[in-house]
Design a protein around this motif. Structure first.
Motif, short mmCIF file in Angstrom:
data_model
loop_
_atom_site.label_atom_id
_atom_site.label_comp_id
_atom_site.label_asym_id
_atom_site.label_seq_id
_atom_site.Cartn_x
_atom_site.Cartn_y
_atom_site.Cartn_z
N GLU A 146 0.96 -1.25 0.00
CA GLU A 146 -0.27 -0.07 -0.22
C GLU A 146 1.13 1.11 0.39
N SER A 147 2.23 1.13 0.04
CA SER A 147 3.52 2.46 -0.30
C SER A 147 3.07 3.30 -1.34
N ALA A 148 3.76 3.93 -1.32
CA ALA A 148 3.65 4.83 -2.42
C ALA A 148 4.27 4.76 -3.84
N ALA A 149 5.07 3.34 -3.42
CA ALA A 149 5.79 2.96 -4.32
C ALA A 149 5.42 1.56 -4.63
N ALA A 150 4.12 1.55 -4.81
CA ALA A 150 2.90 0.26 -5.64
C ALA A 150 3.33 0.57 -7.28
N PRO A 151 3.37 -0.74 -7.48
CA PRO A 151 3.28 -0.35 -9.61
C PRO A 151 2.69 0.20 -9.43
N VAL A 152 3.50 1.06 -10.76
CA VAL A 152 2.54 2.42 -11.42
C VAL A 152 2.00 1.97 -12.45
N ALA A 153 0.61 2.12 -12.65
CA ALA A 153 -0.34 2.02 -13.34
C ALA A 153 -0.63 2.79 -14.71
N LEU A 154 0.60 1.69 -15.28
CA LEU A 154 0.51 2.49 -16.80
C LEU A 154 -0.94 1.48 -17.40
N PRO A 155 -1.18 1.99 -18.43
CA PRO A 155 -2.12 0.93 -19.61
C PRO A 155 -1.67 0.32 -19.90
N PRO A 156 -2.50 -2.09 -19.65
CA PRO A 156 -1.19 -2.58 -20.14
C PRO A 156 -1.57 -2.32 -21.49
N ALA A 157 -0.54 -2.59 -22.01
CA ALA A 157 0.01 -3.58 -23.22
C ALA A 157 -0.81 -4.30 -24.35
N GLU A 158 -0.85 -3.85 -25.69
CA GLU A 158 -2.33 -4.64 -26.07
C GLU A 158 -0.99 -5.31 -27.43
N ILE A 403 12.46 -1.08 -26.69
CA ILE A 403 12.10 -2.48 -27.23
C ILE A 403 10.74 -2.87 -26.11
N THR A 404 10.09 -2.86 -26.99
CA THR A 404 8.37 -3.69 -26.60
C THR A 404 7.85 -4.86 -27.02
N PRO A 405 7.28 -5.22 -26.01
CA PRO A 405 6.78 -6.27 -26.32
C PRO A 405 6.21 -6.70 -27.99
N PRO A 406 6.15 -8.46 -27.57
CA PRO A 406 6.50 -9.00 -27.50
C PRO A 406 8.17 -8.93 -27.11
N HIS A 699 15.59 2.94 -10.34
CA HIS A 699 15.54 2.18 -9.85
C HIS A 699 14.10 1.99 -9.83
N LEU A 700 12.80 0.78 -10.24
CA LEU A 700 12.15 0.60 -9.80
C LEU A 700 11.69 -0.46 -9.45
N PRO A 701 11.43 -0.78 -8.20
CA PRO A 701 11.80 -2.02 -7.18
C PRO A 701 10.55 -2.81 -7.44
N HIS A 702 9.90 -3.04 -8.46
CA HIS A 702 8.67 -3.67 -8.34
C HIS A 702 7.84 -3.59 -10.03
N SER A 703 6.82 -4.11 -10.22
CA SER A 703 6.37 -4.59 -11.11
C SER A 703 5.49 -2.95 -11.66
N VAL A 704 6.07 -3.21 -13.02
CA VAL A 704 5.64 -1.95 -13.73
C VAL A 704 5.26 -2.64 -15.38
N ALA A 705 4.15 -2.33 -15.48
CA ALA A 705 3.84 -2.39 -17.77
C ALA A 705 4.86 -1.88 -18.30
N ALA A 706 5.29 -2.75 -18.96
CA ALA A 706 6.28 -2.44 -19.76
C ALA A 706 5.71 -0.82 -20.74
N PRO A 707 7.13 -0.07 -21.63
CA PRO A 707 6.27 0.70 -21.74
C PRO A 707 5.76 0.88 -23.75
N THR A 708 5.30 1.36 -24.42
CA THR A 708 5.33 1.28 -25.55
C THR A 708 4.84 2.72 -26.34
N THR A 709 5.60 3.79 -25.89
CA THR A 709 5.64 5.16 -26.38
C THR A 709 6.97 5.83 -25.73
#
Length: 733
Positions: A146-158, A403-406, A699-709
């Motif tokens: 619940e801390s401020a460093a929780a995963p960043v809510a970027l839109p999931p890559a489609e 470098i983007t998904p996949p 550094h971000l020590p938690h899960s984030v959505a891969a940037p696509t832009t």
């Protein structure tokens, strides 16, 4: 806003994104068609860049980039040595059918380092390297969900089918005598010589256009700037300062962006501000040997130059030197003072010029050998026009790649930014000097393996045909020219074959990489004698940078620490932009004249509009300057790109450690940005605060959505740096 509204908004945003991608694909095709038409028309014997530019709604600079032989001849306003002849009209030809290549020799592979473990999910704790001042970084503490460093809510890559950029044709050297004529120095003995004069000192002041505070010498003056137009700034400043102040640095509140919302493009807002001619002033036309005249149109860091009788002034952004952040105007003034003091210890006759590149060039010129009889004491010769044009077209600068998904997971387990400290300073120990030797495929094939190897390790630039191993699963190694803003991509697909140009350092990286050597066929090349034209200059700058950086960490007050830190960044800019200045690419200048006096518009300029009763013009200047050495800039850039892939350093015990992207797990690289690697790994690479060392910068020590832009990338970059800065601050308490 509730969660449902937010999720519905994301759906609509993705639909808009898809529509934009579709439109961009169509626009890319139209631009490609336009470029092909320009190239076809450019083949006409009487074609002129200034005629093609308005027809295509492009600048002359854009036309010249597509059709290099249409580059305008130097005018009286370009930097030309006395008696220099006009630039050669010899065109750089379009790419032709590829010749038979000579296979490069097998080189000793770089040892593979044990790859750091990949993070498979959100870690409960992250082992970080050591505090960067003494070789150790503080340990990160686990963050509660619940801390401020929780995963960043970027839109999931489609899943979306990416549109591959179209390849861009690169020029090649003509066969036979026509190409052999390129391999000479410039006409009229054009060369870089040590100056026999000292630069004139120009008085400078520093203005915060946001608050109206002016700093000059030891004074702090409050001004009323009104709307901060050029007239209001000059009137307010010279009500308090003498006419001998010829340079005003804007430290905050960029006045040229005040009305940006009124314009479609930021450059148009800048042009409107610059061309708002102050009453009684006119655009500076140059004086004596100083050819820096006209305004310089740049979206972020423009330069306004005016004159009134014998009084001259230029208004420019301090961001050319460094980002001042929230620093007070007096802190910025002190930073320039400390910068000058540090440089004076290395160059007793140092004078700070208007920007870092000019300062770097002037300081470098004072390291040219002066002892009679010494090698190159008569100056370093400039390459032929054809070789310089070839290098402009085929030698890019920093590697920029997202470098983007996949290719990477849609959800990244963590984010790490590793940035090379003063990277270019690591690659100035050897550069090519004198006229290059041409090395055709036939010539290369006639050499024995030792001669071939020596050539690939020498300062050189090669046209090659590249074949990627069929089992390759890592990042691309060599640049490949494409259309669009990126200009270059880095093919990585197994089994792919492509033709490109690359420096010797990158060819070495491809042949010696620790995973599997790539197949390289030499088609043509430029091979220089190895010299050290940049070494003394770079060594002195590195010494000044180290002194300022060390002082910034140990001096007493926050004001002084910030000033010394900004000064060290100023030295970095001198090195970085000084090397870039050797490339001598075309530059765009401009100005305005009252309506009805269009005959005063300089020859070769094009009219871009009418603002407030004035006709606005701009022109592209291509200089036959004695300081043009794109072979040096290309060599440094190539070596820096190669070091992103693999380079060596020492650990605390003096043992060699190999670092770089190829020593990280496949699939862990998120992006490259000039001197930085972004990865999901956390390598324990040594850091000694020396040029070329990889600094853990974010550094971000938690899960984030891969940037696509790019926008998503810069968001994560900012968040990663903020988290890491806070972690360092907490560890220091």
């Amino acid at each position: 806003m509730d969660a449902k509204t937010y999720n519905d908004g994301l759906v609509k945003l993705r639909q808009t994104r898809d529509a934009v991608r579709k439109a961009e694909k169509a626009l890319t095709k139209l631009r490609d068609d336009r470029d092909k038409q320009i190239k076809a028309l450019g083949a006409y014997a009487k074609a002129k860049a200034e005629r093609l530019a308005p027809a295509a709604d492009l600048s002359v600079k854009d036309i010249v980039a597509l059709v290099p032989h249409l580059a305008p001849a130097p005018t009286a306003d370009t930097e030309v040595t006395a008696g220099a002849e006009p630039a050669s009209s010899q065109p750089v030809p379009e790419a032709v059918a590829e010749p038979t290549g000579a296979a490069a020799p097998a080189l000793k592979a770089i040892p593979a380092q044990p790859a750091p473990e990949q993070v498979s999910g959100q870690p409960s704790a992250v082992q970080l390297p050591a505090a960067q001042q003494d070789g150790r970084m503080p340990q990160a503490t686990p963050e509660p969900a619940e801390s401020a460093a929780a995963p960043v809510a970027l839109p999931p890559a489609e899943a979306a089918t990416p549109v591959p950029p179209a390849p861009r044709e690169l020029p090649c050297i003509p066969d036979g005598e026509a190409g052999d004529r390129w391999f000479a120095v410039a006409a009229n003995n054009l060369r870089s010589e040590r100056p026999k004069f000292t630069q004139a000192v120009r008085g400078m002041a520093f203005l915060d256009a946001r608050t109206g505070v002016l700093a000059w010498k030891d004074q702090r003056i409050q001004l009323d700037l009104g709307t901060a137009s050029p007239a209001e700034i000059l009137t307010a400043v010279y009500a308090h300062l003498p006419d001998t102040v010829e340079r005003i640095y804007i430290t905050a509140g960029d006045p040229w962006h005040r009305d940006a919302e009124r314009y479609r493009y930021l450059k148009d807002a800048v042009a409107a501000w610059l061309n708002n001619l102050p009453e009684g002033w006119q655009v500076e036309s140059g004086r004596g040997k100083d050819r820096m005249a006209d305004h310089h149109y740049h979206e972020r860091n423009p330069v306004g130059r005016w004159e009134r009788g014998n009084q001259h002034v230029e208004v420019r952004s301090v961001a050319e030197w460094f980002d001042p952040g929230d620093a007070d105007v007096t802190t910025v003034r002190d930073a320039f003072r400390f910068l000058w003091q540090a440089l004076k210890r290395e160059w007793p006759d140092v004078v700070l010029m208007g920007n870092p590149s000019l300062t770097g060039r002037d300081l470098w010129s004072r390291t040219i050998p002066s002892k009679q009889g010494a090698r190159w004491a008569d100056g370093y010769p400039v390459m032929s026009d054809e070789i310089r044009q070839l290098l402009h077209a085929t030698a890019g600068q920093g590697r920029t790649e997202l470098i983007t998904p996949p290719r990477v997971p849609e959800q990244l387990p963590q984010w790490t930014e590793l940035d090379r400290t003063l990277a270019y300073g690591k690659h100035t120990w050897a550069s090519g000097v004198g006229a290059p030797q041409r090395v055709t495929a036939r010539t290369f094939n006639s050499w024995n393996e030792k001669e071939q190897t020596n050539a690939l390790f020498a300062p050189s630039h090669w046209q090659v045909r590249v074949t990627i191993p069929t089992d390759w699963n890592h990042v691309g190694l060599l640049p490949h020219a494409i259309t669009g803003d990126r200009a270059w991509d880095y093919p990585h697909q197994p089994g792919r074959t492509f033709t490109t140009w690359a420096g010797g350092a990158e060819i070495n990286a491809a042949l010696r990489n620790p995973i599997r050597p790539w197949r390289i066929e030499i088609l043509d090349g430029l091979l220089w004698e190895s010299g050290q034209p940049l070494k003394e200059w770079a060594d002195k700058l590195k010494k000044a940078w180290a002194s300022l950086s060390a002082t910034s960490q140990h001096t007493g007050t926050e004001h002084l620490r910030t000033a010394y830190k900004l000064a060290s960044r100023g030295v970095r800019s001198i090195l970085l932009f000084g090397i870039g200045a050797f490339a001598q690419r075309p530059r765009t200048t401009g100005g305005s004249v009252p309506v009805g006096r269009e005959n005063e518009i300089p020859k070769g300029a094009r009219v871009t509009g009418i603002e407030g009763g004035h006709v606005v013009w701009e022109r592209t200047v291509i200089s036959r300057s004695p300081w043009a050495h794109p072979e040096w800039a290309a060599g440094v850039w190539s070596a820096a790109r190669a070091a992103l892939l693999s380079t060596r350093t020492k650990d605390a015990n003096g043992q060699t450690v190999h670092v770089g992207a190829l020593h990280l797990p496949a699939g862990s690289i998120i992006a490259f940005r000039t001197d930085a690697i972004y990865t999901t790994a956390m390598p324990q690479w040594p850091y000694h605060a020396q040029p070329g060392d990889y600094l853990l910068k974010g550094h971000l020590p938690h899960s984030v959505a891969a940037p696509t832009t790019d926008a998503e990338f810069f968001t994560l970059q900012s968040l990663g740096r903020a988290w890491w800065d806070e972690e360092n601050a907490n560890s220091a308490r």
